[in-house]
Design a protein around this motif. Structure first.
Motif, short mmCIF file in Angstrom:
data_model
loop_
_atom_site.label_atom_id
_atom_site.label_comp_id
_atom_site.label_asym_id
_atom_site.label_seq_id
_atom_site.Cartn_x
_atom_site.Cartn_y
_atom_site.Cartn_z
N ASP A 129 0.30 -0.91 -0.07
CA ASP A 129 0.24 0.19 0.01
C ASP A 129 0.50 1.72 0.24
N LYS A 130 0.34 1.94 -0.91
CA LYS A 130 1.72 3.16 -1.31
C LYS A 130 0.89 4.18 -0.80
N ASP A 131 0.23 4.38 -1.07
CA ASP A 131 -1.21 6.00 -0.73
C ASP A 131 -1.18 6.02 0.68
N ASN A 132 -1.27 5.21 1.98
CA ASN A 132 -1.51 5.71 2.71
C ASN A 132 -0.35 5.46 3.88
N ASN A 133 -0.07 5.98 5.00
CA ASN A 133 0.50 6.03 6.20
C ASN A 133 1.41 5.22 6.65
N ALA A 134 2.51 3.92 6.76
CA ALA A 134 2.86 2.73 6.93
C ALA A 134 1.71 1.84 7.97
N LEU A 135 2.70 2.79 9.66
CA LEU A 135 1.93 3.31 10.61
C LEU A 135 0.29 3.14 10.69
N THR A 136 -0.03 3.46 9.59
CA THR A 136 -1.98 3.39 9.42
C THR A 136 -2.30 2.51 9.32
N VAL A 137 -1.98 1.63 7.64
CA VAL A 137 -1.77 0.32 7.46
C VAL A 137 -1.50 -0.69 8.25
N ILE A 138 -0.46 -0.59 9.08
CA ILE A 138 0.03 -1.74 10.20
C ILE A 138 -0.99 -1.92 11.68
N MET A 139 -0.89 -0.45 11.88
CA MET A 139 -2.27 -0.75 13.21
C MET A 139 -4.13 -0.64 12.50
#
Length: 291
Positions: free
Chosen positions: A266-276
């Motif tokens: 996922d290149k569109d969202n912040n990595a922290l948001t994706v993981i959480m």
């Protein structure tokens, strides 16, 4: 008295390591589609006299064959400086240091050949076994039934060559091509990715591969991740969904520190948001298992 000696030996080693490092800073950064662990180290003047790594590991790329690599590792260590450092600060053998470390049952995990290898190293030098260069490449091809192959290269010395020579026939059975020379050992399991003059290894998933003396990457989109963690430990099965989020993991280090980068699909969202977001789905299942 023996226990007291062991404790003092362990304490002295730890204090010496702390005395050689002036400061270490670790940063964790999140951005769109990626997260980074950044480590920076500063050393004392005593440590700065040693250059334990060469500038980069680019010279090893050409030894890793051809084709698009799924993963690769390259290490270019300055063994002369490592030996000079060891002679000055750690003249005692590694096996003796481990035996004196108070680690429970450590003797059972030490290979029987270690004392012999160490004796030869202390007599003839580290370079009699290795020159500090090591590299390997992994290739995974096919979607439904992926097939894996690998290439490797390692710079060696005469003592290690004689030990490898005793098992050369067994090693060659597992490989399509195996080469044992005075200064290196190399091999590849598939002729498709054999080193070819005029062609180079492709590492498009990590363009910086080889820019640092310790360099590594793995493309998880090419590797079946289902059952990868649970095969090691069943309790890790719930975390396998996190692997599905990852595209590439890369790592590079030198004397000044390094960086571990995890790029997500996922290149569109912040990595922290994706993981959480994914963790919110995992945690309830983990809680049910604990109840």
């Amino acid at each position: 008295k023996t226990e007291l000696y062991k404790n003092n030996s362990e304490l002295e080693m730890n204090m010496l390591a702390m005395d050689l490092i002036k400061s270490t800073c670790v940063n964790l950064a999140f951005d769109k589609g990626e997260m980074k662990f950044i480590i920076k180290s500063q050393y004392t003047e005593e440590m700065n006299e040693f250059k334990l790594f060469h500038d980069d590991s680019k010279n090893l790329i050409e030894k890793l064959g051809t084709g698009e690599a799924t993963g690769a590792l390259a290490a270019n260590i300055n063994v002369e400086e490592v030996e000079r450092f060891r002679n000055k600060y750690y003249p005692e053998s590694i096996s003796n240091q481990l035996n004196n470390s108070n680690i429970p049952m450590i003797e059972e995990f030490l290979p029987d050949e270690l004392p012999l290898i160490e004796a030869l190293m202390m007599k003839d030098g580290i370079k009699s076994f290795m020159d500090g260069q090591f590299a390997g490449a992994l290739f995974v091809e096919g979607d439904k039934e992926p097939e894996a192959s690998f290439n490797f290269y390692m710079g060696i010395g005469p003592n290690l060559k004689s030990m490898i020579k005793e098992n050369a026939q067994l090693i060659s059975i597992m490989l399509d091509e195996f080469e044992l020379e005075n200064d290196h050992i190399s091999g590849y399991s598939s002729s498709k990715h054999a080193p070819t003059q005029g062609k180079a290894l492709s590492t498009t998933k990590f363009e910086g591969f080889g820019n640092k003396p310790i360099s590594m990457f793995i493309d998880l989109t090419k590797i079946p991740t289902e059952g990868l963690l649970s095969a090691m430990d069943r309790s890790l099965k719930e975390y396998e969904v996190l692997l599905e989020l990852i595209e590439v993991i890369s790592l590079e280090f030198d004397m000044n520190g390094g960086e571990i980068c995890i790029k997500l699909k996922d290149k569109d969202n912040n990595a922290l948001t994706v993981i959480m977001n994914q963790l919110t789905n995992i945690i309830p299942n983990l809680m049910k298992q604990m109840i």
